[in-house]
Design an enzyme around this catalytic site. Structure first.
Site, PDB file in Angstrom:
ATOM      1  N   HIS A 154      -1.703   0.866  -9.649  1.00 51.54           N
ATOM      2  CA  HIS A 154      -2.390  -0.076  -8.741  1.00 51.54           C
ATOM      3  C   HIS A 154      -3.140  -1.151  -9.542  1.00 51.54           C
ATOM      4  O   HIS A 154      -4.350  -1.317  -9.398  1.00 51.54           O
ATOM      5  CB  HIS A 154      -3.349   0.689  -7.808  1.00 51.54           C
ATOM      6  CG  HIS A 154      -3.746  -0.125  -6.602  1.00 51.54           C
ATOM      7  ND1 HIS A 154      -4.000   0.421  -5.374  1.00 51.54           N
ATOM      8  CD2 HIS A 154      -3.948  -1.450  -6.444  1.00 51.54           C
ATOM      9  CE1 HIS A 154      -4.338  -0.527  -4.519  1.00 51.54           C
ATOM     10  NE2 HIS A 154      -4.310  -1.684  -5.153  1.00 51.54           N
ATOM     11  N   ARG A 212       0.850  -1.190   0.000  1.00 52.32           N
ATOM     12  CA  ARG A 212       0.000   0.000   0.000  1.00 52.32           C
ATOM     13  C   ARG A 212       0.891   1.247   0.000  1.00 52.32           C
ATOM     14  O   ARG A 212       1.963   1.257   0.616  1.00 52.32           O
ATOM     15  CB  ARG A 212      -0.889   0.026   1.242  1.00 52.32           C
ATOM     16  CG  ARG A 212      -2.091  -0.903   1.177  1.00 52.32           C
ATOM     17  CD  ARG A 212      -3.136  -0.403   0.198  1.00 52.32           C
ATOM     18  NE  ARG A 212      -4.323  -1.231   0.154  1.00 52.32           N
ATOM     19  CZ  ARG A 212      -4.550  -2.197  -0.742  1.00 52.32           C
ATOM     20  NH1 ARG A 212      -3.655  -2.472  -1.670  1.00 52.32           N
ATOM     21  NH2 ARG A 212      -5.679  -2.870  -0.725  1.00 52.32           N
TER      22      ARG A 212
END
Ligand code: NDP
Ligand code: OXD
Length: 307
Positions: free
Chosen positions: A270, A222
């Protein structure tokens, strides 16, 4: 009682078909405006709706992704189960992405892309795989699957987890005391950790200094785990040789951010791994059946640990 599918239309269509076939007694709804909040038994969503407390009979929140850091615990009542996505599509895509990234760093792909732009025909020195030590932060579902794909290349493999673990063919380290020796033996570092209070900001200047000179990073955890300026500084100083970054803070990254045009960074938006509707629907249906049978769903999050 209904299942609220709170995600995109395309995946919703696949889920609706699978639910009609496998769970005909549980209507799947995408628009709850016509429903009494007390009818909502299960929700599948990427983030928790802010008015979650309205759903007094809610039993399980299914995350559409494998990560669950976006579900703030103050919003989710303690009696509601939180389940992360455990499905074959996510696993397979992460195996592909990390293998691609490790090989790209190992074989200096970014340098050749740069050379091609300048019409330079020249080889760059590379190590043999047996000398390229790969280390994974995290040893959970995705790291374990990635390790299986990397094994045949012959990279010496290591991993770091919170609790003590043993995996054949992998040097296992754990806990705070295991981190420094793990980093000191790692030439290509892969971050596959969940975002928690303990892992936020973990990839910082001190961590980069602990890696051997010339090490490289693959970041698929993340964005908030990475000190972005520290990465640029370590690359510019020549201590790190390259980075492949799939997750950033914020997302999307603003156009002026230094990652976009950095000569040693490959940036992706992502997409390392994306929930696949057919396999995800199967996983969620299986978990609803487990829940009805009084069994814990697969991927049940430990709310205390945060993953
Ligand atoms: P798991 O929950 O299966 O595994 C997490 C691993 O991290 C475990 O091995 C755990 O240790 C370890 N860990 C957690 N906290 C710490 C800590 N403080 N110190 C050391 N180790 C720690 O997660 P997954 O493998 O399913 O997913 C990992 C993450 O990958 C997700 O949370 C998400 O953020 C990210 N992800 C990114 C995607 C992308 O497209 N970029 C797609 C999907 C996921 P232990 O084994 O001891 O519990
Ligand atoms: C996930 C993600 O958590 O896409 O699945 O990052």
């Amino acid at each position: 009682m209904v299942f609220w599918f709170n995600s995109d239309r395309e995946r919703g269509r696949v889920f609706a078909e699978a639910f009609a076939r496998e769970l005909p007694d549980l209507p799947l709804v995408t628009d709850i405006s016509e429903h009494d909040p007390d009818e909502i038994l299960y929700i599948l969503t990427w983030t928790a709706p802010p008015d979650l407390h309205r759903f007094r009979n809610l039993k399980v929140v299914f995350s559409i992704g494998a990560g669950v850091d976006q579900f703030k615990s103050e919003i989710l009542p303690p009696k509601v189960m939180l389940v992360r996505m455990v499905e074959d599509g996510i696993i397979r895509m992460m195996q592909e992405y990390v293998t691609l990234a490790v090989l790209a760093l190992h074989r200096k792909l970014k340098a050749y892309v740069g050379q091609q732009a300048d019409a330079v025909w020249q080889s760059v020195p590379v190590r043999q795989a047996a000398e390229q030590r790969v280390g994974i932060l995290g040893l959970g579902m995705l790291a374990g699957a990635v390790i299986e794909r990397l094994k045949p290349f012959g990279f010496p493999l290591a991993a770091w987890s919170r609790s003590e673990r043993q995996v054949e063919g992998v040097e296992c380290y754990h806990g705070q005391e295991g981190l420094t020796p793990f980093l000191a033996r790692t030439d290509i570092l892969i971050c596959l950790l969940p975002l928690t209070q303990e892992t936020e900001g973990l990839l910082d200047a001190r961590l980069f200094e602990t890696l051997p000179a010339g090490a490289a990073l693959v970041h698929v955890g993340r964005g908030a785990q990475l000190d972005h300026d520290a990465l640029i500084a370590a690359l510019d100083a020549g201590h790190l040789s390259g980075a492949i970054v799939d997750v950033t803070e914020p997302e999307p990254l603003p156009p002026e951010h230094g990652f976009w045009r950095h000569p040693k960074i490959i940036l992706t938006p992502h997409i390392a791994s994306v929930t696949q509707p057919e396999t995800a629907a199967r996983a969620v249906i299986n978990n609803i059946k487990r829940h009805r049978d009084g069994l814990d769903p697969i991927g049940l999050v430990d709310r205390e640990r945060g993953y």
